[in-house]
Design an enzyme around this catalytic site. Sequence first.
Site, PDB file in Angstrom:
ATOM      1  N   GLU A   1      -2.255   0.797  13.335  1.00  0.00           N
ATOM      2  CA  GLU A   1      -3.432   1.134  12.541  1.00  0.00           C
ATOM      3  C   GLU A   1      -4.715   0.860  13.316  1.00  0.00           C
ATOM      4  O   GLU A   1      -5.659   1.651  13.278  1.00  0.00           O
ATOM      5  CB  GLU A   1      -3.410   0.314  11.243  1.00  0.00           C
TER       6      GLU A   1
ATOM      7  N   GLU B   1       0.860  -1.181   0.000  1.00  0.00           N
ATOM      8  CA  GLU B   1       0.000   0.000   0.000  1.00  0.00           C
ATOM      9  C   GLU B   1       0.899   1.234   0.000  1.00  0.00           C
ATOM     10  O   GLU B   1       1.183   1.787  -1.040  1.00  0.00           O
ATOM     11  CB  GLU B   1      -0.941  -0.031   1.204  1.00  0.00           C
TER      12      GLU B   1
END
Length: 932
Positions: free
Chosen positions: A731, A459
């Site tokens: 996260e 990502e």
Amino acid sequence: MTVANEPRIVGLRVGRRRDLSVAASPRPPVSWLVEAPAAWEATRAELRIDGGTTVAARPYGILEDWPFAPLRAGAAHRLEARVIGVDGTASAWSEPCEIRAGFSSGTWAAPFLHLAGPRRTAQPFLARREFSVADTVVAAELQVATHGVHHARLNGVEVDDAVLSPGWTAYQHRLPLHLTDVTALVRAGATNTLAVEVAGGWYTEAYGFGETAERFYGDQPAVAPLLRLRHRDGHVEEIRPDDRWRLSGDGELVSSGIYAGDEIDLRRRPHGWEAAGFDDAAWETPALSEPGRQPEVIDAEPVRRIRPLPVAATPESDDPECVLLDFGQNLVGRVRFRVSGPAGTRVVLRHAEVLEGGRLSTRPLRAAAATDTFVLDGAADTVCEPRFTFHGFRYVEVTGYPGELDPADFTAVVLHTDLRRTGWFSCSDERLTRLHENIVWSFAGNALALPTDCPQRDERLGWTGDAQVFAPTAASLFDADAFFASWLEDVAAEQRARGGRVPTVVPQTLGRLGETMAAGWGDAVTVIPTVLHERFGDQRVLERMTDAMRAWVDAVADAAGPERLWERGFQYGDWLDPTSARPDKAKTDPGLIATAYFARSARLTADALARSDDASAAGRYAALAAEVRDAFVASYVTPRGRLASDAPTAYALALEFDLLPVSLRSAAAERLAFLLRAGGYRMATGFLGTPLVLDALLSNGQEWAAERLLLQTMCPSWLYPLSQGATTMWERWDAVRPDGSLHPSGMTSLNHYALGSVGDVLHRRVGGLACAEPGWAQVRIQPWFVSALEHADVAHDTPRGRASVSWERDADIRGQIRVRAQVPHGVTAIVDLGDRAPFPVGAGTHTWDATTPVRTLAPIGVDSDLALIADTPDACAVVSRSIAGHSPEMAAEFDAYIRWVPGSRLRDELAAVSAPDALVTCIDGALAALTH
């Protein structure tokens, strides 16, 4: 900061970046600092160019307009400054700032070099060119545009210390041009060799997830190196890309990818290819292609090697064929190591953030191989390091290493954009100090060419929502103005291509997924320019982004319709709300969140227009903001201050975005505190609520609730990850579960800065140092005397100099506190210590004594009211841990349903989960011990 005995100017520079004075435009901004005794008052500054023309300026230079004639491309100048006092005294002229005009004139006409017949996708290559240099050359500059990343050497010497040059921008809109002064490397009167190694980097990477991943920009790298030689008589000679260059696709770099890693075969190294006299007859003539668009200089610091980290430990591995290395810190970069071994030996390094069962846990990496491979050539003491990749990791698995591995031969090389650290925080609670350092590490690692969400998996994208919520904290930690201002250029370019809609990732490489128009994400275009103006005094970037701000608010207004409620379409909402099983299904209604952000962005746009003296447009957007605010209250707020979404994020948004009538603020804050206590002061907010919740409490009389939330250790909380060994922000609040297992989701990063947005609160509130006027022209000193802390310290290198605040409790009288502060020259401070009316002070060092109420804790036990227990530090955690020690299943059930609200006893709640008498007695004793 040492205060000067005499006034002086220091830090004179042009442009935004701090490492070099390179003018990226003909009229670059100019900045400087004034150091002087506190009593000395400045009235103006004077700037002098090349020892001649002198102009007057404001005394404190924060990105001031260029006062001279526009610079010419390639020109070099010497800039000096001095400051004049109201008494007529003048400082000495400053040390000269050597300026280089690093922008091109006219149209860039240098073609790109690339392999004519590449044998595979994203094939790296080498490019070289020999040329003669006359002895009349006095200066040389290398300009390189790249479809990919490059590393250049002149006569065998690296031209600079940047890595992964020239970084990543939205290439189809903004092609970066990397400039380097190479005068010292040119050999006048001799044959010279320019050698460039090129790989695909971000340009040839495949973006997306799983089978949807595909290359966005191109399949092959290319490079356009242009060497400009200035002769004594002033004329400029150019060594351009043409058919005199020679290329080879058979260098030691076999393959390279941001996600995959580098494969390097040292046996393929063409020895001497970087020097004159190398036989390149077998190398190929390059294919040439036009650039397609004008490259431009990026006014921001490059990525560099920041620091080395040694191996901290060598964990036991259940695989006898590999050695595990633990660097003790989750970091972003790569590994350099020394090795000797037979030719053909393959040494493989795999990277990961965490171990599971004695092995690397690569599941969170998804499709990212994160693997570097080195094939040895038989030479002794070879130093190996990847060229064109980076990884997010703490642990490295080494296989194939010849002989016994000595950990001292391995070093982690930390990489990120070379931002200057400007903010520091520490306090008596080592957990909060560690939390702050985790935040620093996470932002540094994700500030690599542009602000990314994570550095390890497939990502590593510029998610706008993450950057939006974290920008204030980034500004508290680093001189990030140039970094964010550069990225905002890409944001604006991508937005223009979409008629005002801001994609959720910039650069936008994700196809339909990245095209989502989402509140809190697209609002980066209004929030971040405002932050840069407030924290860095960057009026230019605010003015430059005003059109983008208006376009975003107009697009949202179209989406919301005449009712002014943005309730249609997909929203990420309060992403990763820990009380929800799905990341996009938070408890707070997405329409409420979107409408709240609509009101805020309309207000920020009106404020920006007002600063630009566009009163008419400012009035229109202010009226729009008022309309949206009215619609918000009418649709989502009850007459008694309850919100339609009875969840913490809803109240935090309404309070912090000033969407409530004054008469309802107190009730809303009380309800916010009630909900947080009901959850045992565990986090109940996601990406959008978390940055706001503490401020919403502290600004509305709920300090105790804020303290309990900040110091909570149960999962989810800011401090919980520390119990699991976290060295960066996660996260997810529960990325590592209490039992030590990784979250089962395929979306689990251990280095994500969004939830670290609490860092700004540590500086502004706990430390008590806040920016009160743009560019820190005024500071606010207002410490939050957290009852559990003995002291706290914060310091910040503002655009006007070092400011600091420290406070410490009296060892004998707990309610007595000594506060010390340093205010930079030319700055005023408003001091609010809570026990008297706020008062102003000027520059200098100050000390005050303050008194604060001392909170006493009532004895508690299993027969106490649930709310009283929840309000006692560590009590909820003690209960949960005690139950878990008896039965993890019982603890999970208890934690899932318990609501710590007034009117119920803990004994009754324990009975509801069939807790045995012995456990109840144990919990009763543990609770009693907390207040003894």
